[in-house]
Design a protein around this motif. Structure first.
Motif, PDB file in Angstrom:
ATOM      1  N   TYR A   1       0.836  -1.185   0.000  1.00  0.00           N
ATOM      2  CA  TYR A   1       0.000   0.000   0.000  1.00  0.00           C
ATOM      3  C   TYR A   1       0.878   1.244   0.000  1.00  0.00           C
ATOM      4  O   TYR A   1       1.865   1.318   0.724  1.00  0.00           O
ATOM      5  N   ALA A   2       0.495   2.231  -0.825  1.00  0.00           N
ATOM      6  CA  ALA A   2       1.243   3.482  -0.956  1.00  0.00           C
ATOM      7  C   ALA A   2       0.469   4.622  -0.308  1.00  0.00           C
ATOM      8  O   ALA A   2      -0.725   4.783  -0.547  1.00  0.00           O
TER       9      ALA A   2
ATOM     10  N   ASP B   1      -4.099   7.717  -2.131  1.00  0.00           N
ATOM     11  CA  ASP B   1      -3.409   6.544  -1.598  1.00  0.00           C
ATOM     12  C   ASP B   1      -3.997   5.299  -2.262  1.00  0.00           C
ATOM     13  O   ASP B   1      -5.177   5.267  -2.601  1.00  0.00           O
TER      14      ASP B   1
ATOM     15  N   VAL C   1      -0.159  -1.058  -4.405  1.00  0.00           N
ATOM     16  CA  VAL C   1       1.046  -0.962  -5.226  1.00  0.00           C
ATOM     17  C   VAL C   1       1.652  -2.355  -5.417  1.00  0.00           C
ATOM     18  O   VAL C   1       1.599  -3.195  -4.523  1.00  0.00           O
TER      19      VAL C   1
ATOM     20  N   SER D   1       5.313  -4.257  -7.040  1.00  0.00           N
ATOM     21  CA  SER D   1       6.676  -3.990  -7.499  1.00  0.00           C
ATOM     22  C   SER D   1       7.325  -5.279  -7.978  1.00  0.00           C
ATOM     23  O   SER D   1       7.027  -6.369  -7.480  1.00  0.00           O
TER      24      SER D   1
ATOM     25  N   THR E   1       7.781  -0.189 -10.291  1.00  0.00           N
ATOM     26  CA  THR E   1       6.692  -0.094  -9.325  1.00  0.00           C
ATOM     27  C   THR E   1       5.457   0.435 -10.035  1.00  0.00           C
ATOM     28  O   THR E   1       5.526   1.453 -10.718  1.00  0.00           O
TER      29      THR E   1
ATOM     30  N   HIS F   1       1.420   1.538  -9.413  1.00  0.00           N
ATOM     31  CA  HIS F   1       0.338   1.840  -8.470  1.00  0.00           C
ATOM     32  C   HIS F   1      -1.003   1.504  -9.124  1.00  0.00           C
ATOM     33  O   HIS F   1      -1.118   1.444 -10.351  1.00  0.00           O
TER      34      HIS F   1
ATOM     35  N   ARG G   1      13.883   6.069  -5.293  1.00  0.00           N
ATOM     36  CA  ARG G   1      13.219   5.133  -4.379  1.00  0.00           C
ATOM     37  C   ARG G   1      14.264   4.585  -3.413  1.00  0.00           C
ATOM     38  O   ARG G   1      15.264   4.000  -3.811  1.00  0.00           O
TER      39      ARG G   1
ATOM     40  N   HIS H   1      10.396   4.791   0.238  1.00  0.00           N
ATOM     41  CA  HIS H   1      10.096   6.218   0.129  1.00  0.00           C
ATOM     42  C   HIS H   1      10.568   6.671  -1.247  1.00  0.00           C
ATOM     43  O   HIS H   1      11.683   6.355  -1.653  1.00  0.00           O
TER      44      HIS H   1
ATOM     45  N   VAL I   1       6.155   9.858  -1.497  1.00  0.00           N
ATOM     46  CA  VAL I   1       5.188   8.789  -1.272  1.00  0.00           C
ATOM     47  C   VAL I   1       5.896   7.671  -0.503  1.00  0.00           C
ATOM     48  O   VAL I   1       7.032   7.311  -0.816  1.00  0.00           O
ATOM     49  N   ASN I   2       5.239   7.164   0.530  1.00  0.00           N
ATOM     50  CA  ASN I   2       5.759   6.055   1.330  1.00  0.00           C
ATOM     51  C   ASN I   2       4.917   4.817   1.062  1.00  0.00           C
ATOM     52  O   ASN I   2       3.710   4.915   0.904  1.00  0.00           O
ATOM     53  N   SER I   3       5.569   3.671   1.052  1.00  0.00           N
ATOM     54  CA  SER I   3       4.852   2.408   0.826  1.00  0.00           C
ATOM     55  C   SER I   3       5.341   1.357   1.813  1.00  0.00           C
ATOM     56  O   SER I   3       6.480   1.395   2.264  1.00  0.00           O
TER      57      SER I   3
END
Length: 162
Positions: A29-30, A39, A42, A44, A67, A69, A117, A138, A151-153
């Motif tokens: 999740y982002a 939000d 996500v 990858s 990655t 989304h 990233r 991040h 954006v943090n995931s």
């Protein structure tokens, strides 16, 4: 019998000293930092080459990741990944992958096409070489742009060694 013992010794010695390449699939999740961003889930996909440097429990390797989304935001990066082996098959992983970012929606802009990233995670390596890790990432433009929300995931990652 001699040939069997020699083969077993070589196989055992080889298994403990060489790290393999890895293909890593992550899902999570982002959380976008800009209040107008969306939000979302996500996925990858990351490739890590065999280590180019190893010293004791620490190794470094080249890596590349894509990655995606849920709304079509996309980041493609390449750089360096490191791993530190802990006791009992546990490890810590970290990477820095500069790259290019394309937003799927205007509200999900991160301030520039250039985004970095960074990743930090902890994982467990199974006896067959595959692993499972939990990582936080991040993405931001390292303040090269005036607008830099980031954006943090959080990702659950499966590492397939080959």
């Amino acid at each position: 019998m001699k040939q069997f013992l020699l083969s077993a010794i070589l196989a055992f010695g080889h298994a403990g000293t060489t790290q393999a390449q890895s293909l890593i699939l992550g899902a999570g999740y982002a959380d976008f930092q800009h209040e107008q961003s969306q939000d979302q889930g996500v996925l990858s996909l990351e490739y890590q080459h065999t280590p180019f440097w190893e010293r004791g429990r620490l190794s470094a390797r080249l890596a590349a990741a894509a990655t995606l989304h849920a709304n079509g935001d996309f980041h493609l990066g390449a750089g360096v990944a490191g791993e530190y082996a802990l006791d009992r098959n546990w490890f810590i992983e970290a990477s820095v992958l500069p790259g290019v970012y394309f937003e799927g929606e205007d509200s999900n802009t991160l301030g520039s096409r250039f985004e970095v990233r960074s990743l930090f995670g902890v994982g467990y390596r199974f006896d067959n070489g595959d692993a499972l890790s939990l990582a936080i990432t991040h993405k931001s433009n390292a303040s090269i742009s005036e607008f830099n929300p980031g954006v943090n995931s959080v990702l659950l990652r499966f590492h397939r060694s080959f």
